[in-house]
Write an enzyme that holds these catalytic residues in place. Structure first.
Site, PDB file in Angstrom:
ATOM      1  N   THR A 139      33.018  44.437  39.167  1.00 51.49           N
ATOM      2  CA  THR A 139      34.199  44.303  39.557  1.00 51.49           C
ATOM      3  C   THR A 139      34.225  42.713  39.314  1.00 51.49           C
ATOM      4  O   THR A 139      33.362  41.878  39.373  1.00 51.49           O
ATOM      5  CB  THR A 139      34.367  44.335  40.941  1.00 51.49           C
ATOM      6  OG1 THR A 139      33.351  43.652  41.736  1.00 51.49           O
ATOM      7  CG2 THR A 139      34.177  45.839  41.338  1.00 51.49           C
ATOM      8  N   ASP A 162      37.363  40.737  40.808  1.00 55.23           N
ATOM      9  CA  ASP A 162      38.688  41.025  41.346  1.00 55.23           C
ATOM     10  C   ASP A 162      39.352  39.757  41.449  1.00 55.23           C
ATOM     11  O   ASP A 162      38.867  38.540  41.810  1.00 55.23           O
ATOM     12  CB  ASP A 162      38.607  41.475  42.820  1.00 55.23           C
ATOM     13  CG  ASP A 162      37.902  42.836  42.947  1.00 55.23           C
ATOM     14  OD1 ASP A 162      37.766  43.508  41.681  1.00 55.23           O
ATOM     15  OD2 ASP A 162      37.767  43.528  44.055  1.00 55.23           O
ATOM     16  N   TYR A 196      39.968  46.454  36.975  1.00 54.40           N
ATOM     17  CA  TYR A 196      38.957  47.412  37.306  1.00 54.40           C
ATOM     18  C   TYR A 196      39.948  48.782  37.287  1.00 54.40           C
ATOM     19  O   TYR A 196      39.422  49.859  36.650  1.00 54.40           O
ATOM     20  CB  TYR A 196      38.630  47.239  38.620  1.00 54.40           C
ATOM     21  CG  TYR A 196      37.761  48.220  39.230  1.00 54.40           C
ATOM     22  CD1 TYR A 196      36.327  48.134  38.926  1.00 54.40           C
ATOM     23  CD2 TYR A 196      38.088  49.395  40.175  1.00 54.40           C
ATOM     24  CE1 TYR A 196      35.241  49.015  39.633  1.00 54.40           C
ATOM     25  CE2 TYR A 196      37.198  50.204  40.701  1.00 54.40           C
ATOM     26  CZ  TYR A 196      35.808  50.289  40.406  1.00 54.40           C
ATOM     27  OH  TYR A 196      34.796  51.149  40.826  1.00 54.40           O
TER      28      TYR A 196
END
Length: 240
Positions: free
Chosen positions: A86, A88, A147
């Site tokens: 990830t 983010d 993602y």
């Protein structure tokens, strides 16, 4: 027939549980890792699996790694594409590197790992390919456009590859796990974690074994009539 299983990212968290479940089902298991050599060595000892270091985002490394695994253990019959990362950020603040790194690792690895193996599976007339997506690839998530895009892309990859190879004894399926109690979730603030659990109808986080049992089922020879499907293992959080 002896099953040889290759699990990417198979030495920690969800991947370690998958490796353990396949080992318990009688497979000989090889697991890849990229950074955490200590965890890989621990998995090798505790799970009784072979471990191999390479980056699934690197196509050349995957081709060489697959050849090394098959030389050591024999032809791979089960591939579990589990490795992922990830990075983010809200999209209006997301960097090109954050986008590209996640797409290359989470979606590009589908090609990188499967392409060196699919020819042999077709020649032998048998194979099990299981791709790990995510509940957020099904429903989307704030701060995870990269993602979610990658994990949603896995579902299209799964369906298309399943259609291409169904007549060759190869099944291709996806699992979309919900939020599981892993090290990744441990990094969240307690209030955020409480909000997540409140949105799960069964009232708890998943555990890696919930997903691993589904992988073991789909990897079995008896699962030959199931292909192109996505299995939501999320406690009812998303009903697709």
């Amino acid at each position: 027939m002896e099953q040889i299983a290759l699990v990417t990212g198979g030495t920690r968290g969800l991947g370690a549980a998958i490796s353990a479940a396949l080992r318990a089902a009688g497979c000989r298991v090889a697991a890849t890792y990229h950074h955490d050599a200590q965890a890989a060595e621990q998995a090798r000892h505790s799970l009784g699996i072979a471990v191999f270091p390479w980056d699934v985002a690197d196509a050349g490394a995957c081709e060489q790694g697959v050849a090394t695994v098959q030389e050591a253990l024999g032809p791979v019959t089960v591939l579990v594409n589990n490795a992922g990362i990830t990075a983010d950020a809200m999209f209006h603040k997301m960097s090109a590197a954050q986008w590209e790194d996640v797409l290359r690792t989470n979606l590009g690895s589908m090609f990188n790992m499967t392409r060196p193996l699919i020819g042999g599976m077709r020649e032998r007339g048998y194979g099990r390919i299981i791709n790990i997506s995510s509940v957020n690839g099904r429903k989307g998530q704030v701060g995870q456009t990269n993602y979610a895009a990658a994990k949603a892309g896995i579902l299209g990859f799964t369906r298309s590859l399943a259609l291409e190879n169904a007549r060759h004894g190869i099944t291709v399926n996806a699992i979309a796990p919900g939020y599981c109690d892993t090290a990744m979730l441990a990094e969240l603030r307690p209030e955020r974690l409480q909000t997540i659990v409140a949105g799960i109808p069964v009232g708890r986080l998943g555990v890696p074994e919930d997903v691993a049992r589904m992988v073991a089922f789909l990897a079995a020879p008896e699962a030959g009539f199931i292909t192109g499907a996505t299995f939501d293992v999320n406690g009812g959080q998303y009903l697709g």
